[in-house]
Motif scaffolding. Structure first.
Motif, mmCIF file in Angstrom:
data_model
loop_
_atom_site.group_PDB
_atom_site.id
_atom_site.type_symbol
_atom_site.label_atom_id
_atom_site.label_comp_id
_atom_site.label_asym_id
_atom_site.label_seq_id
_atom_site.Cartn_x
_atom_site.Cartn_y
_atom_site.Cartn_z
ATOM 1 N N LEU A 1 -4.552 10.524 8.576
ATOM 2 C CA LEU A 1 -3.462 11.482 8.775
ATOM 3 C C LEU A 1 -3.113 11.614 10.250
ATOM 4 N N ASP A 2 -4.143 11.670 11.099
ATOM 5 C CA ASP A 2 -3.906 11.750 12.547
ATOM 6 C C ASP A 2 -3.110 10.548 13.038
ATOM 7 N N LEU A 3 -3.491 9.363 12.560
ATOM 8 C CA LEU A 3 -2.849 8.141 13.040
ATOM 9 C C LEU A 3 -1.409 8.042 12.549
ATOM 10 N N VAL A 4 -1.157 8.478 11.315
ATOM 11 C CA VAL A 4 0.223 8.531 10.824
ATOM 12 C C VAL A 4 1.042 9.480 11.698
ATOM 13 N N ARG B 1 -8.125 14.226 16.787
ATOM 14 C CA ARG B 1 -6.746 13.745 16.799
ATOM 15 C C ARG B 1 -6.307 13.365 18.207
ATOM 16 N N THR B 2 -6.773 14.104 19.206
ATOM 17 C CA THR B 2 -6.409 13.774 20.591
ATOM 18 C C THR B 2 -6.931 12.396 20.969
ATOM 19 N N ILE B 3 -8.162 12.093 20.553
ATOM 20 C CA ILE B 3 -8.714 10.763 20.822
ATOM 21 C C ILE B 3 -7.941 9.695 20.047
ATOM 22 N N THR B 4 -7.653 9.971 18.785
ATOM 23 C CA THR B 4 -6.887 9.017 17.978
ATOM 24 C C THR B 4 -5.549 8.709 18.627
ATOM 25 N N GLN C 1 1.396 19.911 9.938
ATOM 26 C CA GLN C 1 0.592 20.617 10.933
ATOM 27 C C GLN C 1 0.312 19.714 12.126
ATOM 28 N N ARG C 2 0.141 18.435 11.852
ATOM 29 C CA ARG C 2 -0.143 17.470 12.913
ATOM 30 C C ARG C 2 1.116 17.003 13.629
ATOM 31 N N CYS C 3 2.196 16.899 12.873
ATOM 32 C CA CYS C 3 3.451 16.388 13.445
ATOM 33 C C CYS C 3 4.622 17.177 12.857
ATOM 34 N N PRO C 4 4.942 18.328 13.442
ATOM 35 C CA PRO C 4 6.088 19.100 12.957
ATOM 36 C C PRO C 4 7.363 18.252 12.973
ATOM 37 N N GLY C 5 8.113 18.350 11.897
ATOM 38 C CA GLY C 5 9.339 17.558 11.825
ATOM 39 C C GLY C 5 9.148 16.173 11.266
ATOM 40 N N TYR D 1 0.858 -1.184 0.000
ATOM 41 C CA TYR D 1 0.000 0.000 0.000
ATOM 42 C C TYR D 1 0.892 1.231 0.000
ATOM 43 N N LEU D 2 0.547 2.210 -0.834
ATOM 44 C CA LEU D 2 1.260 3.479 -0.886
ATOM 45 C C LEU D 2 0.280 4.593 -0.580
ATOM 46 N N LEU D 3 0.535 5.341 0.479
ATOM 47 C CA LEU D 3 -0.353 6.424 0.896
ATOM 48 C C LEU D 3 0.279 7.763 0.547
ATOM 49 N N ARG D 4 -0.431 8.545 -0.261
ATOM 50 C CA ARG D 4 0.009 9.909 -0.566
ATOM 51 C C ARG D 4 -0.570 10.841 0.494
ATOM 52 N N LEU D 5 0.316 11.522 1.254
ATOM 53 C CA LEU D 5 -0.090 12.358 2.375
ATOM 54 C C LEU D 5 0.268 13.812 2.076
#
Length: 266
Positions: A143-146, A196-199, A92-96, A81-85
Protein backbone atom coordinates in the motif's frame (compact mmCIF):
# COMPACT_ATOMS: atom_id res chain seq x y z
CA UNK A 1 -7.53 -17.08 -11.79
CA UNK A 2 -5.44 -17.46 -8.62
CA UNK A 3 -6.11 -15.33 -5.53
CA UNK A 4 -3.92 -14.67 -2.49
CA UNK A 5 -4.39 -12.42 0.54
CA UNK A 6 -1.43 -10.34 1.68
CA UNK A 7 -2.44 -8.48 4.81
CA UNK A 8 -5.04 -5.89 3.82
CA UNK A 9 -4.33 -6.36 0.11
CA UNK A 10 -5.86 -9.06 -2.09
CA UNK A 11 -3.90 -10.08 -5.20
CA UNK A 12 -5.46 -11.99 -8.09
CA UNK A 13 -3.63 -13.23 -11.16
CA UNK A 14 -5.68 -14.11 -14.20
CA UNK A 15 -5.38 -15.00 -17.85
CA UNK A 16 -8.24 -14.64 -20.32
CA UNK A 17 -9.07 -14.71 -24.03
CA UNK A 18 -10.31 -11.57 -25.74
CA UNK A 19 -13.49 -10.37 -24.00
CA UNK A 20 -15.32 -7.26 -22.85
CA UNK A 21 -17.17 -6.54 -19.65
CA UNK A 22 -18.72 -3.56 -17.93
CA UNK A 23 -19.63 -2.56 -14.38
CA UNK A 24 -22.65 -0.32 -14.66
CA UNK A 25 -24.89 1.43 -12.06
CA UNK A 26 -27.09 -1.67 -11.74
CA UNK A 27 -24.04 -3.76 -10.81
CA UNK A 28 -22.99 -1.12 -8.27
CA UNK A 29 -26.41 -1.27 -6.59
CA UNK A 30 -26.45 -5.08 -6.44
CA UNK A 31 -22.82 -5.56 -5.38
CA UNK A 32 -21.27 -2.36 -4.01
CA UNK A 33 -17.48 -2.31 -3.81
CA UNK A 34 -15.70 0.70 -2.35
CA UNK A 35 -12.18 -0.54 -3.05
CA UNK A 36 -9.59 0.89 -5.40
CA UNK A 37 -7.70 -1.48 -7.68
CA UNK A 38 -4.34 -1.60 -9.43
CA UNK A 39 -4.04 -3.57 -12.65
CA UNK A 40 -0.55 -4.74 -13.67
CA UNK A 41 -0.29 -6.30 -17.13
CA UNK A 42 2.42 -8.92 -17.59
CA UNK A 43 1.29 -9.75 -21.10
CA UNK A 44 -1.45 -8.88 -23.57
CA UNK A 45 -3.47 -5.73 -24.15
CA UNK A 46 -6.45 -3.94 -22.63
CA UNK A 47 -8.51 -0.77 -22.99
CA UNK A 48 -10.14 0.61 -19.80
CA UNK A 49 -12.76 3.38 -19.76
CA UNK A 50 -13.94 5.16 -16.61
CA UNK A 51 -15.04 8.71 -15.69
CA UNK A 52 -14.78 9.79 -19.32
CA UNK A 53 -11.16 8.68 -19.54
CA UNK A 54 -9.65 5.92 -21.63
CA UNK A 55 -6.38 4.11 -20.89
CA UNK A 56 -4.60 1.60 -23.10
CA UNK A 57 -2.52 -1.04 -21.34
CA UNK A 58 0.20 -3.28 -22.73
CA UNK A 59 2.90 -5.44 -21.16
CA UNK A 60 4.33 -3.87 -17.99
CA UNK A 61 1.59 -1.24 -17.59
CA UNK A 62 0.25 -0.27 -14.15
CA UNK A 63 -3.07 1.50 -13.73
CA UNK A 64 -5.41 2.47 -10.88
CA UNK A 65 -9.18 2.13 -11.23
CA UNK A 66 -12.18 2.62 -8.95
CA UNK A 67 -14.64 -0.23 -8.28
CA UNK A 68 -17.17 2.24 -6.83
CA UNK A 69 -17.71 3.88 -10.23
CA UNK A 70 -18.94 2.42 -13.53
CA UNK A 71 -16.29 1.23 -15.97
CA UNK A 72 -15.84 -1.02 -18.96
CA UNK A 73 -12.80 -2.89 -20.19
CA UNK A 74 -11.75 -4.86 -23.24
CA UNK A 75 -9.07 -7.37 -22.29
CA UNK A 76 -6.94 -10.11 -23.84
CA UNK A 77 -4.09 -11.30 -21.65
CA UNK A 78 -1.90 -14.23 -20.74
CA UNK A 79 -1.25 -12.57 -17.40
CA UNK A 80 -2.57 -9.66 -15.34
CA UNK A 81 -2.28 -9.00 -11.60
CA UNK A 82 -5.25 -7.29 -9.95
CA UNK A 83 -4.68 -5.72 -6.54
CA UNK A 84 -7.67 -4.92 -4.34
CA UNK A 85 -6.68 -1.91 -2.19
CA UNK A 86 -8.84 -0.73 0.74
CA UNK A 87 -9.93 2.80 -0.21
CA UNK A 88 -9.58 4.30 3.25
CA UNK A 89 -6.10 2.86 3.78
CA UNK A 90 -4.84 4.13 0.42
CA UNK A 91 -6.39 7.58 0.79
CA UNK A 92 -4.83 7.95 4.25
CA UNK A 93 -1.46 7.43 2.59
CA UNK A 94 -2.16 9.42 -0.56
CA UNK A 95 -5.08 11.87 -0.35
CA UNK A 96 -6.62 12.33 -3.77
CA UNK A 97 -5.43 8.95 -5.05
CA UNK A 98 -8.95 8.15 -6.28
CA UNK A 99 -8.69 11.10 -8.68
CA UNK A 100 -5.89 9.23 -10.45
CA UNK A 101 -8.26 6.49 -11.64
CA UNK A 102 -7.60 5.37 -15.23
CA UNK A 103 -4.22 7.05 -15.38
CA UNK A 104 -1.44 4.69 -16.46
CA UNK A 105 1.52 5.07 -14.12
CA UNK A 106 4.44 6.45 -16.12
CA UNK A 107 6.93 3.63 -16.70
CA UNK A 108 9.82 6.12 -16.44
CA UNK A 109 8.90 7.34 -12.97
CA UNK A 110 11.11 5.71 -10.33
CA UNK A 111 8.49 3.86 -8.26
CA UNK A 112 7.08 1.86 -11.18
CA UNK A 113 9.81 -0.80 -11.33
CA UNK A 114 9.90 -1.64 -7.58
CA UNK A 115 6.08 -1.72 -7.49
CA UNK A 116 5.98 -4.32 -10.27
CA UNK A 117 8.68 -6.37 -8.51
CA UNK A 118 6.90 -6.25 -5.16
CA UNK A 119 3.56 -7.28 -6.70
CA UNK A 120 5.18 -10.33 -8.27
CA UNK A 121 7.05 -11.14 -5.05
CA UNK A 122 3.94 -10.84 -2.88
CA UNK A 123 1.86 -12.96 -5.26
CA UNK A 124 4.37 -15.82 -5.40
CA UNK A 125 5.67 -15.90 -1.80
CA UNK A 126 4.55 -18.72 0.48
CA UNK A 127 3.20 -16.53 3.28
CA UNK A 128 2.75 -19.48 5.63
CA UNK A 129 6.53 -19.74 5.95
CA UNK A 130 7.03 -16.09 6.90
CA UNK A 131 7.47 -14.82 10.46
CA UNK A 132 4.35 -13.86 12.42
CA UNK A 133 2.98 -10.55 11.19
CA UNK A 134 5.15 -10.50 8.05
CA UNK A 135 2.20 -10.93 5.67
CA UNK A 136 0.42 -7.94 7.22
CA UNK A 137 3.62 -5.90 6.96
CA UNK A 138 4.09 -6.93 3.32
CA UNK A 139 0.54 -5.82 2.54
CA UNK A 140 1.13 -2.50 4.30
CA UNK A 141 4.37 -1.97 2.38
CA UNK A 142 2.54 -2.69 -0.89
CA UNK A 143 0.00 0.00 0.00
CA UNK A 144 2.85 2.39 0.84
CA UNK A 145 4.54 1.72 -2.49
CA UNK A 146 1.31 2.22 -4.45
CA UNK A 147 0.82 5.53 -2.60
CA UNK A 148 4.38 6.62 -3.40
CA UNK A 149 3.94 5.76 -7.09
CA UNK A 150 0.75 7.83 -7.22
CA UNK A 151 2.33 10.73 -5.31
CA UNK A 152 5.24 10.86 -7.76
CA UNK A 153 2.81 10.62 -10.68
CA UNK A 154 0.96 13.60 -9.19
CA UNK A 155 4.21 15.58 -9.16
CA UNK A 156 5.28 15.55 -5.50
CA UNK A 157 8.90 16.80 -5.20
CA UNK A 158 11.40 14.84 -3.14
CA UNK A 159 12.41 16.71 0.05
CA UNK A 160 16.08 16.93 0.98
CA UNK A 161 15.37 14.96 4.16
CA UNK A 162 14.49 11.89 2.06
CA UNK A 163 17.81 12.03 0.19
CA UNK A 164 19.66 12.10 3.50
CA UNK A 165 17.50 9.28 4.90
CA UNK A 166 18.22 7.06 1.90
CA UNK A 167 21.97 7.36 2.51
CA UNK A 168 21.63 6.65 6.23
CA UNK A 169 19.38 3.61 5.77
CA UNK A 170 21.57 2.21 2.98
CA UNK A 171 24.60 2.44 5.24
CA UNK A 172 22.69 0.75 8.07
CA UNK A 173 21.64 -2.07 5.76
CA UNK A 174 25.23 -2.59 4.62
CA UNK A 175 26.24 -3.12 8.26
CA UNK A 176 23.31 -5.29 9.37
CA UNK A 177 22.00 -7.21 6.33
CA UNK A 178 23.06 -10.63 7.71
CA UNK A 179 20.82 -10.19 10.76
CA UNK A 180 17.76 -12.44 10.14
CA UNK A 181 15.62 -10.07 12.25
CA UNK A 182 16.32 -7.11 10.00
CA UNK A 183 13.02 -6.02 8.45
CA UNK A 184 11.34 -2.80 7.39
CA UNK A 185 9.81 -2.05 10.79
CA UNK A 186 13.21 -2.33 12.44
CA UNK A 187 14.79 -0.06 9.83
CA UNK A 188 12.08 2.51 10.48
CA UNK A 189 12.47 2.29 14.28
CA UNK A 190 16.26 2.61 14.03
CA UNK A 191 15.89 5.88 12.08
CA UNK A 192 12.87 7.25 14.00
CA UNK A 193 10.63 7.44 10.92
CA UNK A 194 7.65 5.51 9.57
CA UNK A 195 8.09 2.50 7.31
CA UNK A 196 6.27 4.46 4.60
CA UNK A 197 8.89 7.21 4.75
CA UNK A 198 11.62 4.65 4.08
CA UNK A 199 9.57 3.04 1.31
CA UNK A 200 9.12 6.44 -0.34
CA UNK A 201 12.83 7.34 -0.12
CA UNK A 202 13.85 4.06 -1.76
CA UNK A 203 11.08 4.04 -4.36
CA UNK A 204 12.35 7.31 -5.80
CA UNK A 205 15.54 5.38 -6.67
CA UNK A 206 13.68 2.43 -8.18
CA UNK A 207 14.43 0.24 -5.16
CA UNK A 208 12.91 -1.10 -1.99
CA UNK A 209 14.74 -1.29 1.32
CA UNK A 210 14.14 -5.02 1.73
CA UNK A 211 15.08 -5.58 -1.90
CA UNK A 212 18.50 -4.13 -1.04
CA UNK A 213 18.71 -6.41 2.00
CA UNK A 214 17.86 -9.52 -0.04
CA UNK A 215 20.32 -8.55 -2.80
CA UNK A 216 23.19 -8.13 -0.33
CA UNK A 217 22.34 -11.43 1.36
CA UNK A 218 22.28 -13.25 -1.97
CA UNK A 219 25.58 -11.76 -3.09
CA UNK A 220 27.23 -12.66 0.24
CA UNK A 221 25.91 -16.24 0.14
CA UNK A 222 27.06 -16.56 -3.47
CA UNK A 223 30.60 -15.56 -2.48
CA UNK A 224 30.54 -17.95 0.48
CA UNK A 225 29.54 -20.87 -1.75
CA UNK A 226 32.13 -20.09 -4.43
CA UNK A 227 34.90 -19.72 -1.85
CA UNK A 228 33.87 -22.90 -0.02
CA UNK A 229 33.02 -21.15 3.26
CA UNK A 230 29.47 -22.55 3.16
CA UNK A 231 29.28 -26.33 2.91
CA UNK A 232 25.52 -26.65 2.29
CA UNK A 233 22.62 -24.66 0.91
CA UNK A 234 21.07 -24.46 4.38
CA UNK A 235 24.30 -23.14 5.87
CA UNK A 236 24.63 -20.53 3.12
CA UNK A 237 21.04 -19.41 3.71
CA UNK A 238 21.08 -19.25 7.50
CA UNK A 239 24.56 -17.68 7.74
CA UNK A 240 23.45 -14.77 5.57
CA UNK A 241 20.12 -13.78 7.05
CA UNK A 242 17.63 -16.11 5.36
CA UNK A 243 15.29 -18.07 7.59
CA UNK A 244 13.92 -20.42 4.90
CA UNK A 245 16.25 -22.52 2.72
CA UNK A 246 13.55 -23.13 0.09
CA UNK A 247 12.85 -19.42 -0.32
CA UNK A 248 16.60 -18.79 -0.45
CA UNK A 249 17.06 -21.37 -3.23
CA UNK A 250 14.26 -19.89 -5.35
CA UNK A 251 15.57 -16.34 -4.93
CA UNK A 252 19.14 -17.49 -5.65
CA UNK A 253 18.14 -19.23 -8.89
CA UNK A 254 16.09 -16.23 -10.02
CA UNK A 255 19.01 -13.86 -9.35
CA UNK A 256 21.95 -15.88 -10.69
CA UNK A 257 20.31 -18.26 -13.13
CA UNK A 258 21.32 -21.50 -11.40
CA UNK A 259 20.66 -23.32 -8.14
CA UNK A 260 22.96 -22.73 -5.12
CA UNK A 261 23.73 -26.44 -4.69
CA UNK A 262 25.65 -26.37 -8.02
CA UNK A 263 28.35 -24.30 -6.28
CA UNK A 264 28.89 -26.66 -3.36
CA UNK A 265 32.35 -28.23 -3.43
CA UNK A 266 32.46 -32.00 -3.15
Amino acid sequence: MAISTVGAVEISKMAAPLHWWSRDPAHLRRAPDDDLWIGYMTGGNAVMRQRGREARLSKGALMLYDAARPFDITLETNGIYLLRLPRRSLLQRCPGADQMAVHVIDDLQPAAAPLRTMIEHAATTDLTRMRTGAAAQLGSTLLDLVAVALEIQMGEVEPASERDLYSKVSDYIQRHYEDPDLHLERLAAAHHVSSRTITRAFARRQRTAMGMVWQLRLEASHRALIEGRSRSVTEAAFDHGFSDASHFSRAFRKTFGYAPHTLIRS
